[in-house]
Design a protein around this motif. Structure first.
Motif, short mmCIF file in Angstrom:
data_model
loop_
_atom_site.label_atom_id
_atom_site.label_comp_id
_atom_site.label_asym_id
_atom_site.label_seq_id
_atom_site.Cartn_x
_atom_site.Cartn_y
_atom_site.Cartn_z
N ASN A 1 0.81 -1.22 0.00
CA ASN A 1 0.00 0.00 0.00
C ASN A 1 0.85 1.27 0.00
O ASN A 1 0.66 2.16 -0.84
CB ASN A 1 -0.96 -0.02 1.19
N PRO A 2 1.84 1.40 0.90
CA PRO A 2 2.63 2.64 0.88
C PRO A 2 3.47 2.84 -0.37
O PRO A 2 3.62 3.97 -0.83
CB PRO A 2 3.50 2.53 2.14
N ILE A 3 4.03 1.76 -0.95
CA ILE A 3 4.84 1.97 -2.15
C ILE A 3 3.96 2.41 -3.31
O ILE A 3 4.35 3.23 -4.14
CB ILE A 3 5.65 0.70 -2.52
N LEU A 4 2.73 1.90 -3.35
CA LEU A 4 1.80 2.34 -4.39
C LEU A 4 1.44 3.81 -4.20
O LEU A 4 1.32 4.57 -5.16
CB LEU A 4 0.54 1.47 -4.37
N ILE A 5 1.29 4.23 -2.94
CA ILE A 5 0.98 5.63 -2.66
C ILE A 5 2.15 6.53 -3.05
O ILE A 5 1.96 7.64 -3.56
CB ILE A 5 0.59 5.82 -1.19
#
Length: 532
Positions: free
Chosen positions: A375-379
């Motif tokens: 989730n954070p790397i996609l953000i």
């Protein structure tokens, strides 16, 4: 994700919004720049990056550590017990945003509340580095107390960096949100490696430590992250001059720090006592009357909180302020649904990754906690796209209520994918690409709701109630995380068909609520007045 987040300086009621803005140093508004934004955003960006590193590093391990057997260094809890502790902890993190915002507005000042909160958070993570159940729960309590001071107030300072008419505000929050997620991306990789990797276990065994103690190395790494955040905050303190200073009392003096902190802790522990009592009652209601009655009980508690806020604060508002506060209540309700579904990431979806998913990609094996970095790397990649998009569209962009509706719809659709994936188990393990798809859909939904919600609160909040409004905003994740923990308690990897059924029910909830939210969008826009 967070989990996470406003006007900084509490001024006398006679001051107007324009007067407060005029008092802010020009250097904050128009001096040095950070990606085209006020330089103070840089300090807040990196402070929140390291704070979220500490939080998400620990969160990635929490349920897995509690459900691990004693032989493997864990606490040996059942899925349901671990999910309840997880939901209670993550909800308490946001619950204390309300007294934390109050203490900053009235007693400590936003800047100093952030600093004190960071110290308490670091102490909590280091406490969890010790192999003791008492140390474990002591650490959780300290992290909750510290986050209550830090989380709402650092977001408040971000909003205070911009003039009300500045169209960079949403983009600024998207950049701030990207900093959050850089920390959240790095944390599961670092802390997960230390806690779960066989390589690291062999390394510490060579040093004379038990391999099963590796969990606590991961918890200690989270504490180091928060410590780095504090160092960076001190270095960049000069860029926040004039923003979030300590409030001046009627006698012309500031409240002593110890007195402000003591007041916050007194309110916090009173809330802990109330919540503990409410939890016991909730357990009694569920035990005797079933889950439906339990959720009705939660709704009753929520109604009581709204009534308390109404009679304490809202009755004195002017008509236009009252309309905006009603819009805030709507966003708060919508966020409860979103976070109850989205925060399954750390509980049921974490167990889904650990127990049902093949943790190998292209022949590379990795710890299950690494999925928490998706989730954070996609953000990190998508947040700049959304920031650019909102600026390019300007007044043509969708309204905040419309963005909220899209966010809730997408989190529901993500669970449809997770439920469909269960059908392909066939006694084996799922391809990791199912979870990649789930987190991609959820991430787009999050970017439509969470940073937009933070920005919207700064625009809707009356000046004198900015800290309180942020506390109300963080009550959404409070209820959402607690309900999410109850939902995750039904996860049973030994019965995959029940997992699919559970996720279909979660998906249906998100989709139905999003339809209602789309229908209410025109009405909410009218309540918001000229705020988009």
């Amino acid at each position: 994700m967070c989990a996470a987040k406003f006007i900084s300086i509490p001024v006398k009621e006679a001051h107007t919004m324009s007067a407060a803005i005029a008092e802010t140093p020009e250097g904050v508004m128009s001096g040095k720049q950070f990606f085209g934004h006020p330089i103070g955003l840089m300090t807040l960006f990196f402070t929140e990056l390291w704070e979220r590193f500490s939080y998400y590093g620990m969160r990635a391990l929490l349920v897995l550590y509690m459900t691990a057997s004693h032989e493997n260094g864990g606490l040996g809890y059942s899925n349901a017990q671990a999910a309840l502790v997880y939901g209670t902890y993550t909800s308490a993190v946001y619950l204390l945003a309300m007294p934390g915002g109050w203490a900053a507005d009235r007693l400590l000042g936003l800047k100093y509340a952030v600093f004190i909160g960071g110290i308490i958070i670091a102490a909590g993570h280091f406490s969890m580095a010790f192999e003791s159940e008492v140390a474990f729960y002591t650490g959780l309590v300290l992290i909750v107390l510290g986050t209550g001071l830090l989380k709402p107030n650092i977001s408040a300072i971000v909003g205070r960096l911009y003039r009300p008419e500045d169209q960079r505000r949403d983009a600024g929050f998207s950049i701030f949100y990207m900093g959050i997620n850089i920390g959240a991306f790095l944390a599961p990789l670092a802390c997960g490696f230390l806690a779960q990797s066989d390589t690291w276990k062999h390394t510490i065994a060579g040093w004379g430590f038990q391999p099963s103690s590796s969990w606590h190395w991961g918890f200690a790494a989270a504490g180091i992250g928060m410590t780095l955040g504090l160092v960076q905050y001190i270095v960049g303190f000069k860029y926040l001059e004039g923003v979030g200073e300590r409030p001046v009392r009627e006698d012309g003096n500031t409240t002593p720090v110890w007195e402000g902190l003591a007041s916050y802790l007194a309110v916090a522990f009173a809330l802990f006592a109330v919540v503990a009592g409410l939890q016991q009652l909730h357990g009694l209601v569920v035990g005797r009357l079933g889950n439906a009655a339990g959720y009705a009980y939660i709704a009753l508690v929520f109604a009581g909180i709204i009534a308390l806020v109404w009679f304490s604060f809202l009755r004195t508002l002017a008509e236009d302020e009252l309309k905006r506060m009603l819009a805030i209540v709507y966003f708060f309700l919508a966020s409860i649904v979103f976070w109850a579904l989205f925060e399954q990431a750390g509980s049921s979806l974490n167990l889904y990754a650990d127990r049902l998913t093949d943790c190998r990609i292209f022949g590379f094996a990795f710890p299950s906690s690494y999925f928490q970095s998706l989730n954070p790397i996609l953000i990190i990649f998508l947040a700049p796209v959304f920031a650019w998009l909102w600026v390019q569209w300007g007044d043509r962009q969708p309204s905040s209520p419309a963005k909220f509706s899209v966010g809730i719809l997408l989190v529901g659709v993500g669970f449809v994918v997770a439920a469909v994936g269960v059908a392909f188990l066939n006694g084996g393990k799922l391809s990791p690409w199912w979870l990649v798809a789930v987190y991609l859909i959820h991430t787009v939904g999050e970017l439509c709701l969470s940073p937009v919600g933070l920005s919207t609160m700064t625009k809707l909040a009356p000046e004198r109630l900015s800290g309180l409004v942020m506390g109300i905003w963080f009550l959404g994740p409070t209820f959402g995380n607690y309900i999410g923990g109850l939902i995750a308690g039904h996860f049973d990897e030994t019965r995959p068909e029940s997992v699919g059924s559970l996720f279909y029910q979660v998906a249906a909830t998100g989709i139905v609520v999003s339809v209602v939210a789309f229908a209410l969008t025109p009405f909410i826009r009218r309540l918001m007045g000229n705020v988009r």
